[in-house]
Design a protein around this motif. Structure first.
Motif, PDB file in Angstrom:
ATOM      1  N   GLY A  63      -3.904  -4.924  -6.598  1.00  0.00           N
ATOM      2  CA  GLY A  63      -3.668  -4.152  -7.802  1.00  0.00           C
ATOM      3  C   GLY A  63      -2.218  -3.804  -8.285  1.00  0.00           C
ATOM      4  N   CYS A  64      -1.262  -4.895  -8.035  1.00  0.00           N
ATOM      5  CA  CYS A  64       0.106  -4.927  -8.340  1.00  0.00           C
ATOM      6  C   CYS A  64       0.064  -5.163 -10.121  1.00  0.00           C
ATOM      7  CB  CYS A  64       0.946  -5.920  -7.805  1.00  0.00           C
ATOM      8  SG  CYS A  64       1.189  -5.794  -6.033  1.00  0.00           S
ATOM      9  N   ASP A  65       1.181  -4.597 -10.769  1.00  0.00           N
ATOM     10  CA  ASP A  65       1.319  -4.920 -12.008  1.00  0.00           C
ATOM     11  C   ASP A  65       1.744  -6.326 -12.381  1.00  0.00           C
ATOM     12  OD1 ASP A  65       0.953  -2.070 -12.811  1.00  0.00           O
ATOM     13  OD2 ASP A  65       2.707  -1.816 -11.815  1.00  0.00           O
ATOM     14  N   VAL A  77      -2.733  -9.895  -7.273  1.00  0.00           N
ATOM     15  CA  VAL A  77      -4.199  -9.541  -8.037  1.00  0.00           C
ATOM     16  C   VAL A  77      -4.976  -8.755  -7.004  1.00  0.00           C
ATOM     17  CG1 VAL A  77      -6.149 -10.681  -9.026  1.00  0.00           C
ATOM     18  CG2 VAL A  77      -4.109 -11.752  -9.308  1.00  0.00           C
ATOM     19  N   ARG A  78      -5.084  -9.019  -5.760  1.00  0.00           N
ATOM     20  CA  ARG A  78      -6.097  -8.357  -4.842  1.00  0.00           C
ATOM     21  C   ARG A  78      -5.578  -6.857  -4.547  1.00  0.00           C
ATOM     22  NH1 ARG A  78      -6.270 -10.665   0.856  1.00  0.00           N
ATOM     23  NH2 ARG A  78      -5.471  -8.674   1.678  1.00  0.00           N
ATOM     24  N   ASP A  93       0.522  -1.205   0.120  1.00  0.00           N
ATOM     25  CA  ASP A  93       0.043   0.190   0.107  1.00  0.00           C
ATOM     26  C   ASP A  93       0.857   1.210   0.106  1.00  0.00           C
ATOM     27  OD1 ASP A  93      -2.319  -1.523  -0.009  1.00  0.00           O
ATOM     28  OD2 ASP A  93      -2.618  -1.328   2.017  1.00  0.00           O
ATOM     29  N   GLN A 131       4.162   3.093  -9.363  1.00  0.00           N
ATOM     30  CA  GLN A 131       3.273   3.321 -10.481  1.00  0.00           C
ATOM     31  C   GLN A 131       2.927   5.070 -10.823  1.00  0.00           C
ATOM     32  OE1 GLN A 131      -0.555   1.673  -9.295  1.00  0.00           O
ATOM     33  NE2 GLN A 131       0.150  -0.272  -9.999  1.00  0.00           N
ATOM     34  N   LEU A 154      -2.241  -9.681 -15.502  1.00  0.00           N
ATOM     35  CA  LEU A 154      -0.703  -9.100 -14.635  1.00  0.00           C
ATOM     36  C   LEU A 154       0.471 -10.004 -15.309  1.00  0.00           C
ATOM     37  CD1 LEU A 154      -2.984  -8.531 -12.380  1.00  0.00           C
ATOM     38  CD2 LEU A 154      -1.430  -8.995 -10.860  1.00  0.00           C
TER      39      LEU A 154
END
Length: 207
Positions: free
Chosen positions: A75-77, A72-73, A49, A56, A101
């Motif tokens: 919001g990573c690339d 996934v949960r 977080d 980004q 991703l």
């Protein structure tokens, strides 16, 4: 031309977001991987977080090590998985899990594992360790010729990792490594992480 892929140190402190910002502002970094071992999920989620917006916001891909579910949960690339971290079903199962991703897979010094990973949906394969490293216990030592071979026959990018710094990256750049992954060369640089990034980029460009 090789691009720089920065991996976090094994431990990070409260000041790490500022250190990461300084490092990423020092030059063109393609990706940052958060690699924290032996921490609980809450600690890892808090770190993501805090650090994900830093990367980004600078158009640097944020890659989470090991944890496809959290990548996934949160919001990573992308996610980077070692051979022991792949889900049941291997790379194909991981590809389905992480959906759109980026998926990177450690292949050590194995041409077979790399070919298999690429065929099953990996977005990049990682070879190494190429040089002695204190960051992790490398099970095998990779030779530069595996990068030369891969870059000559495959379109899937490869990452070179393991003990790489400004003094020894040249052979891997010349061999065609798409990404040069570093830890100590940035975070252990005597001039600080920003100087570490600048030094690496200069050395990579010389080749």
């Amino acid at each position: 031309m090789s691009r720089l892929y920065v991996i976090s140190p094994p431990r990070i402190g409260e000041d790490f977001p500022d250190l990461l910002a300084a490092a990423l502002d020092a030059g063109a970094v393609a990706a940052f991987q958060l690699r924290l071992k032996d921490v609980d999920d809450d600690t890892l989620c808090r770190a993501v977080d805090r650090l994900l917006p830093v990367a980004q916001g600078r158009d640097v891909a944020f890659i989470l090590n090991d944890r496809a579910d959290l990548a996934v949960r949160l919001g990573c690339d992308g996610v980077h998985l070692g051979q022991d971290d792949l889900p049941k079903g291997g790379v194909k199962a991981a590809r389905a899990l992480v959906r759109g991703l980026s998926l990177g897979v450690t292949c050590h010094a194995s041409r077979h594992l790399a070919m298999e990973a690429a065929e099953d949906g990996a977005d990049y394969v990682a070879f190494g360790a190429f040089f002695p490293t204190g960051t992790k216990d490398a099970p095998v030592r990779a030779e530069v010729d595996i990068v030369t071979w891969w870059s000559g026959v495959m379109e899937v990018p490869c990452v070179a990792i393991g003990g790489i710094d400004a003094t020894n990256c040249g052979a891997l750049v010349s061999a065609g490594a798409d990404f040069i992954a570093v830890v100590g060369a940035v975070w252990g640089h005597q001039g600080g992480p920003a100087a570490g990034v600048a030094t690496m980029l200069a050395a990579m460009t010389e080749e």
